[in-house]
Scaffold this active site. Sequence first.
Site, PDB file in Angstrom:
ATOM      1  N   CYS A 285       4.628 -15.194  -8.302  1.00 52.38           N
ATOM      2  CA  CYS A 285       4.420 -15.955  -7.154  1.00 52.38           C
ATOM      3  C   CYS A 285       5.690 -16.802  -6.717  1.00 52.38           C
ATOM      4  CB  CYS A 285       3.363 -16.968  -6.949  1.00 52.38           C
ATOM      5  SG  CYS A 285       3.206 -17.873  -5.432  1.00 52.38           S
TER       6      CYS A 285
ATOM      7  N   ARG B 235       6.324 -25.165 -14.527  1.00 47.12           N
ATOM      8  CA  ARG B 235       5.490 -24.023 -14.485  1.00 47.12           C
ATOM      9  C   ARG B 235       4.676 -24.521 -15.968  1.00 47.12           C
ATOM     10  NH1 ARG B 235       4.981 -23.428 -10.048  1.00 47.12           N
ATOM     11  NH2 ARG B 235       4.992 -21.601  -8.834  1.00 47.12           N
TER      12      ARG B 235
ATOM     13  N   CYS C  18       1.006  -1.157  -0.079  1.00 45.52           N
ATOM     14  CA  CYS C  18      -0.145   0.130  -0.096  1.00 45.52           C
ATOM     15  C   CYS C  18       0.965   1.169  -0.028  1.00 45.52           C
ATOM     16  CB  CYS C  18      -0.979  -0.093   1.366  1.00 45.52           C
ATOM     17  SG  CYS C  18      -0.129   0.422   2.934  1.00 45.52           S
TER      18      CYS C  18
ATOM     19  N   CYS D 187       5.169  -1.262   4.954  1.00 51.33           N
ATOM     20  CA  CYS D 187       5.522  -0.649   3.766  1.00 51.33           C
ATOM     21  C   CYS D 187       6.621   0.442   4.013  1.00 51.33           C
ATOM     22  CB  CYS D 187       4.427  -0.160   2.953  1.00 51.33           C
ATOM     23  SG  CYS D 187       3.177  -1.467   2.328  1.00 51.33           S
TER      24      CYS D 187
ATOM     25  N   ARG E  44      -1.558  -7.717   2.681  1.00 57.38           N
ATOM     26  CA  ARG E  44      -0.945  -8.971   3.168  1.00 57.38           C
ATOM     27  C   ARG E  44      -2.095  -9.948   2.596  1.00 57.38           C
ATOM     28  NH1 ARG E  44       1.297 -10.084   9.120  1.00 57.38           N
ATOM     29  NH2 ARG E  44       1.729  -8.007   8.792  1.00 57.38           N
TER      30      ARG E  44
HETATM   31  P1  NAD Z   1       6.391 -28.722  -4.502  1.00 60.80           P
HETATM   32  O1  NAD Z   1       5.614 -29.622  -3.546  1.00 60.80           O
HETATM   33  O2  NAD Z   1       6.323 -28.523  -5.979  1.00 60.80           O
HETATM   34  O3  NAD Z   1       7.943 -29.199  -4.002  1.00 60.80           O
HETATM   35  C1  NAD Z   1       8.231 -29.609  -2.813  1.00 60.80           C
HETATM   36  C2  NAD Z   1       9.443 -30.699  -2.831  1.00 60.80           C
HETATM   37  O4  NAD Z   1       9.911 -30.891  -1.546  1.00 60.80           O
HETATM   38  C3  NAD Z   1       8.987 -31.987  -3.471  1.00 60.80           C
HETATM   39  O5  NAD Z   1       9.982 -32.235  -4.544  1.00 60.80           O
HETATM   40  C4  NAD Z   1       9.037 -32.700  -2.329  1.00 60.80           C
HETATM   41  O6  NAD Z   1       9.585 -34.139  -2.707  1.00 60.80           O
HETATM   42  C5  NAD Z   1      10.048 -32.245  -1.360  1.00 60.80           C
HETATM   43  N1  NAD Z   1       9.987 -32.569   0.116  1.00 60.80           N
HETATM   44  C6  NAD Z   1       9.155 -32.837   0.621  1.00 60.80           C
HETATM   45  N2  NAD Z   1       9.388 -33.112   2.091  1.00 60.80           N
HETATM   46  C7  NAD Z   1      10.577 -33.313   2.017  1.00 60.80           C
HETATM   47  C8  NAD Z   1      11.732 -33.505   3.102  1.00 60.80           C
HETATM   48  N3  NAD Z   1      11.456 -33.865   4.304  1.00 60.80           N
HETATM   49  N4  NAD Z   1      12.940 -33.516   2.615  1.00 60.80           N
HETATM   50  C9  NAD Z   1      13.262 -33.198   1.309  1.00 60.80           C
HETATM   51  N5  NAD Z   1      12.486 -32.853   0.500  1.00 60.80           N
HETATM   52  C10 NAD Z   1      11.162 -33.003   0.605  1.00 60.80           C
HETATM   53  O7  NAD Z   1       6.260 -27.186  -3.654  1.00 60.80           O
HETATM   54  P2  NAD Z   1       6.635 -25.807  -4.132  1.00 60.80           P
HETATM   55  O8  NAD Z   1       5.557 -25.164  -5.014  1.00 60.80           O
HETATM   56  O9  NAD Z   1       8.018 -25.827  -4.720  1.00 60.80           O
HETATM   57  O10 NAD Z   1       6.560 -24.905  -2.705  1.00 60.80           O
HETATM   58  C11 NAD Z   1       7.415 -25.545  -1.792  1.00 60.80           C
HETATM   59  C12 NAD Z   1       6.943 -24.858  -0.455  1.00 60.80           C
HETATM   60  O11 NAD Z   1       7.066 -23.378  -0.641  1.00 60.80           O
HETATM   61  C13 NAD Z   1       5.693 -25.184  -0.041  1.00 60.80           C
HETATM   62  O12 NAD Z   1       5.519 -25.400   1.475  1.00 60.80           O
HETATM   63  C14 NAD Z   1       4.921 -23.736  -0.444  1.00 60.80           C
HETATM   64  O13 NAD Z   1       3.591 -23.534   0.377  1.00 60.80           O
HETATM   65  C15 NAD Z   1       5.818 -22.753  -0.022  1.00 60.80           C
HETATM   66  N6  NAD Z   1       5.528 -21.294  -0.370  1.00 60.80           N
HETATM   67  C16 NAD Z   1       6.160 -20.294   0.457  1.00 60.80           C
HETATM   68  C17 NAD Z   1       5.975 -19.044  -0.129  1.00 60.80           C
HETATM   69  C18 NAD Z   1       6.439 -17.864   0.964  1.00 60.80           C
HETATM   70  O14 NAD Z   1       6.286 -16.952   0.641  1.00 60.80           O
HETATM   71  N7  NAD Z   1       6.840 -18.498   2.063  1.00 60.80           N
HETATM   72  C19 NAD Z   1       5.299 -18.567  -1.206  1.00 60.80           C
HETATM   73  C20 NAD Z   1       4.957 -19.958  -2.189  1.00 60.80           C
HETATM   74  C21 NAD Z   1       5.173 -21.214  -1.749  1.00 60.80           C
HETATM   75 ZN    ZN Z   2       1.247  -1.698   3.319  1.00 58.18          ZN
END
Ligand code: NAD
Ligand code: ZN
Length: 373
Positions: A171, A366, A93, A99, A111
């Site tokens: 993202c 993707r 914002c 911000c 958020r």
């Molecule tokens: P994804 O499911 O495509 O990839 C996750 C990978 O982790 C998989 O290949 C899986 O086999 C592996 N994995 C699972 N458990 C494991 C372990 N114990 N040891 C080793 N490897 C393991 O997911 P993604 O789209 O790449 O997203 C990854 C994470 O990031 C998710 O938890 C998602 O919610 C998070 N995320 C966070 C934010 C943020 O802002 N913090 C933003 C987007 C996504």
């Molecule tokens: Zn803000």
Amino acid sequence: MSSTVGQVIKCKAAVAWEAGKPLVIEEVEVAPPQANEVRVKILFTSLCHTDGQTPLFPRIFGHEAGGIVESVGEGVTDLKPGDHVLPVFTGECKECRHCKSEESNMCDLLRINTDRGVMLTDGKSRFSINGQPIYHFVGTSTFSEYTVVHVGCLAKINPAAPLDKVCVLSCGISTGLGATLNVAKPKKGQSVAVFGLGAVGLAAAEGARIAGASRIIGVDLNPDRFEEAKKFGVTEFVNPKDHDKPVQQVLADMTDGGVDRAVECTGSIQAMISAFECVHDGWGVAVLVGVPNKDDAFKTHPMNLLNERTLKGTFFGNYKPRTDIPGVVEKYMNKELELEKFITHSVPFSEINKAFDYMLQGKSIRCIITMGA
Ligand code: NAD
Ligand code: ZN
């Protein structure tokens, strides 16, 4: 000026009517933007695991996309029709304490909110079908040829940037990239371990490559991920299942006492703890990115911290969407950042459900969905 300004636009959108069911392409009505809102023509969108996780229906998902401003509501001065934009699920914002802080991107006003399905201005949805409101998703709802977004959730980017590539920066890719470049901050020549080689982890590895890491060690339970990860500069692989000792011990043995940086991109609490405990004492930094389960607790011995290891977490790679994302697009434009290798599939909008199948089967990093096709 286009003749649609101030008018309701009828266009196609992929509507989620109920949980777990395929999306249905419908004709929807998209109301004009209200104060501080922008109506955007979406050209390309992609998806990630967050799409579909909701108790609220009917809804239009989608939060990774690229588009062009069609019209702006009252009070919008930073954007005008024709500008190229990336919608972002978390906003900026520019007024709140977050911000105004150089250190935070967790805007109080904008958020991420996965439960809210309406616009902030008036608590209403801008989408409808025959008068029935269709809810928004994380303020972006990009599975529609036109969508209405708060101005604070739009990054204005270089119009020369190809939207079918840079849309992935909305993202997950920016999240992983920023986790390494903005938070873990490896120095040139340092070693980086990446836990989880999904899209976010591969983007974290791309960040390590850009930073000039000497070794990028990928850790994943799924050996199928290793082949793909080679394209991202990951040269060594550890599957925790192949070892009797804890993976943090395996990594310490490989690196003379621990890696310099670790980035966790799994969502697994065990991987989070291992990512922290595998960094070298004295200087190691671990960054948590994955979203854990509700009841998880992080357990480690405090000595691990006293021995000068640092544990951090990050949201959207610490990027402020409006201020910083245009610069990430420039990194792609000047060939520092490679995006093509993240784009493994593409489908026309009419086949959007195929993109979900590719993702759920773990086939795609993707998949780009072309609107209007
Ligand atoms: P994804 O499911 O495509 O990839 C996750 C990978 O982790 C998989 O290949 C899986 O086999 C592996 N994995 C699972 N458990 C494991 C372990 N114990 N040891 C080793 N490897 C393991 O997911 P993604 O789209 O790449 O997203 C990854 C994470 O990031 C998710 O938890 C998602 O919610 C998070 N995320 C966070 C934010 C943020 O802002 N913090 C933003 C987007 C996504
Ligand atoms: Zn803000």
